[in-house]
Motif scaffolding. Structure first.
Motif, PDB file in Angstrom:
ATOM      1  N   LYS A  81      25.444 -12.451 -48.431  1.00 37.06           N
ATOM      2  CA  LYS A  81      25.188 -13.783 -47.886  1.00 37.06           C
ATOM      3  C   LYS A  81      26.502 -14.504 -47.576  1.00 37.06           C
ATOM      4  N   VAL A 134      28.001 -13.017 -44.444  1.00 36.46           N
ATOM      5  CA  VAL A 134      27.248 -13.416 -43.234  1.00 36.46           C
ATOM      6  C   VAL A 134      27.574 -14.851 -42.841  1.00 36.46           C
ATOM      7  N   GLU A 135      27.781 -15.713 -43.821  1.00 41.45           N
ATOM      8  CA  GLU A 135      28.050 -17.126 -43.552  1.00 41.45           C
ATOM      9  C   GLU A 135      29.483 -17.383 -43.086  1.00 41.45           C
ATOM     10  N   PRO A 187      31.809 -15.058 -41.105  1.00 43.67           N
ATOM     11  CA  PRO A 187      32.275 -13.829 -40.426  1.00 43.67           C
ATOM     12  C   PRO A 187      33.691 -13.924 -39.877  1.00 43.67           C
ATOM     13  N   THR A 223      29.462  -7.975 -37.227  1.00 38.26           N
ATOM     14  CA  THR A 223      28.648  -9.138 -37.597  1.00 38.26           C
ATOM     15  C   THR A 223      27.162  -8.801 -37.654  1.00 38.26           C
ATOM     16  N   GLU A 224      26.659  -8.151 -36.615  1.00 38.46           N
ATOM     17  CA  GLU A 224      25.232  -7.832 -36.572  1.00 38.46           C
ATOM     18  C   GLU A 224      24.861  -6.820 -37.645  1.00 38.46           C
ATOM     19  N   MET A 234      26.301  -6.467 -40.511  1.00 36.53           N
ATOM     20  CA  MET A 234      26.302  -7.166 -41.794  1.00 36.53           C
ATOM     21  C   MET A 234      25.029  -8.005 -41.957  1.00 36.53           C
ATOM     22  N   LYS A 235      24.607  -8.639 -40.888  1.00 34.32           N
ATOM     23  CA  LYS A 235      23.362  -9.430 -40.936  1.00 34.32           C
ATOM     24  C   LYS A 235      22.171  -8.541 -41.242  1.00 34.32           C
ATOM     25  N   TYR A 262      22.207  -7.574 -44.852  1.00 32.11           N
ATOM     26  CA  TYR A 262      21.819  -8.702 -45.708  1.00 32.11           C
ATOM     27  C   TYR A 262      20.299  -8.907 -45.690  1.00 32.11           C
ATOM     28  N   GLU A 263      19.707  -8.877 -44.506  1.00 28.24           N
ATOM     29  CA  GLU A 263      18.262  -9.074 -44.391  1.00 28.24           C
ATOM     30  C   GLU A 263      17.501  -7.967 -45.107  1.00 28.24           C
TER      31      GLU A 263
END
Length: 335
Positions: A257, A260-261, A263, A282-283, A285-286, A289-290
């Motif tokens: 998290k 992601v917050e 980057p 970035t994507e 990592m998102k 995280y999800e």
């Protein structure tokens, strides 16, 4: 006769006047030159003053307007260090992507115009011990990390440690080589298996489970990891030896998290995974995280272990291994 005298007088008078003019000429020339010099000096002083004012004006604009503007536009670690955001993100990035690596501290030196020098205290907790001493330096210029000075190669991207296929014969050959080591030898290995293992089960082995790549069944791309023990304990979530699997999973999700917050802090470092490097992860990592938020159990297929020779040999003999790499070997625990 009189007219001739008048004419002579006039000529004589003119001669005398001319003589006077000639005598006076040097003084007049000197005065004129002085006036010219004063005029030129005055002009030079005016030009000099104007030039100095322009230079100071340019310096004022550069350092008091443009430089702060660039600091505001680009990544500003000095500002982010006030609440330790920059340090926490860097710690989490290396925790999630680099086995054994700990970031102890970061000192920021401002250079102006969006430029900074970072002095980093880093540790590879299986190879060395470094408490608080700067040993890695890097320039951060307009949001890009440049000019790395990392003599011990602590923060260098390492690829392929889970990419060395190992059949049973390969493992047996490695076991024979390890048997030649002294009993006191400390060995660290990167291991992957075909099957998914519960972290709770692996932690019961005699070897130390040092770092795990967390298994995400819903994604095939980047899957982050977590060090299961740390030398430096800066907060409660760093003391992981006695944590339950649920607590470790929560720590992992919180780290993702944080990444992601923020980057902009880690993205210029790229995102390595096995033999792949995403220039902008970035994507990935998102997605990680999800997927992590949905996990109910902490599992792994790839991990790092360490232990004394006989402990490691016992583990290798009973484990169905897919890939294996030797990460580090020490002749004894004191090395």
């Amino acid at each position: 006769m009189e007219e001739k005298n008048k004419s002579n007088f006039t000529e004589e008078s003119l001669d005398r006047e001319l003589e006077k003019l000639v005598e006076d000429m040097p003084e007049q020339n000197e005065d004129f030159e002085k006036k010219i010099d004063r005029y030129i000096n005055k002009k030079i002083r005016k030009i000099t003053v104007k030039t100095v004012l322009v230079i100071f004006g340019i310096i004022f604009v550069l350092f008091l307007i443009i430089s702060p503007g660039m600091d505001a536009v680009y990544l500003n670690p000095e500002k982010l260090q006030k609440d330790q955001t920059f340090l926490s993100v860097m710690r989490d990035y290396y925790d999630v992507t680099r086995p054994y690596i700990e970031i102890n501290d970061i000192q920021v030196e401002k250079k102006g115009f969006g430029r900074y020098t970072l002095g980093i205290s880093a540790t590879n907790n299986i190879k060395s011990r470094n408490i608080g001493i700067e040993n890695v330096w890097v320039d951060l210029e307009q949001g890009k990390y440049k000019n790395w000075q990392d003599p011990e190669m602590l923060l260098v991207t390492r690829l392929g440690e889970f990419e060395n296929p190992a059949g049973r014969e390969d493992v047996e050959n490695l076991i024979k080589e390890m048997e030649k080591l002294p009993e006191s030898a400390e060995i660290s290995l990167a291991v992957s298996e075909e099957k998914v293992r519960d972290v709770e089960e692996l932690r019961k082995e005699k070897v130390n489970l040092d770092w795990i790549e967390v298994y995400h069944p819903d994604i095939e791309g980047f899957q982050g990891g977590l060090n299961l023990w740390r030398i430096m304990l800066f907060k409660e979530s760093d003391d992981r030896d006695e944590m339950t699997e649920e607590e470790l999973l929560n720590v992992y999700v919180e780290k993702l998290k944080n990444l992601v917050e923020h980057p902009d802090i880690w993205r210029p470092l790229d995102l390595p995974y096995h033999s792949t490097v995403w220039p902008d992860g970035t994507e990935e990592m998102k997605d990680c995280y999800e997927a992590a938020k949905k996990l109910k159990k902490l599992q792994t297929k790839a991990y790092y272990i360490s232990g004394q020779r006989d402990e490691v040999l016992e583990f290798l003999k009973k484990t169905d291994i897919k890939t294996i790499s030797v990460h580090n070997v020490k002749s004894n625990i004191w090395e």
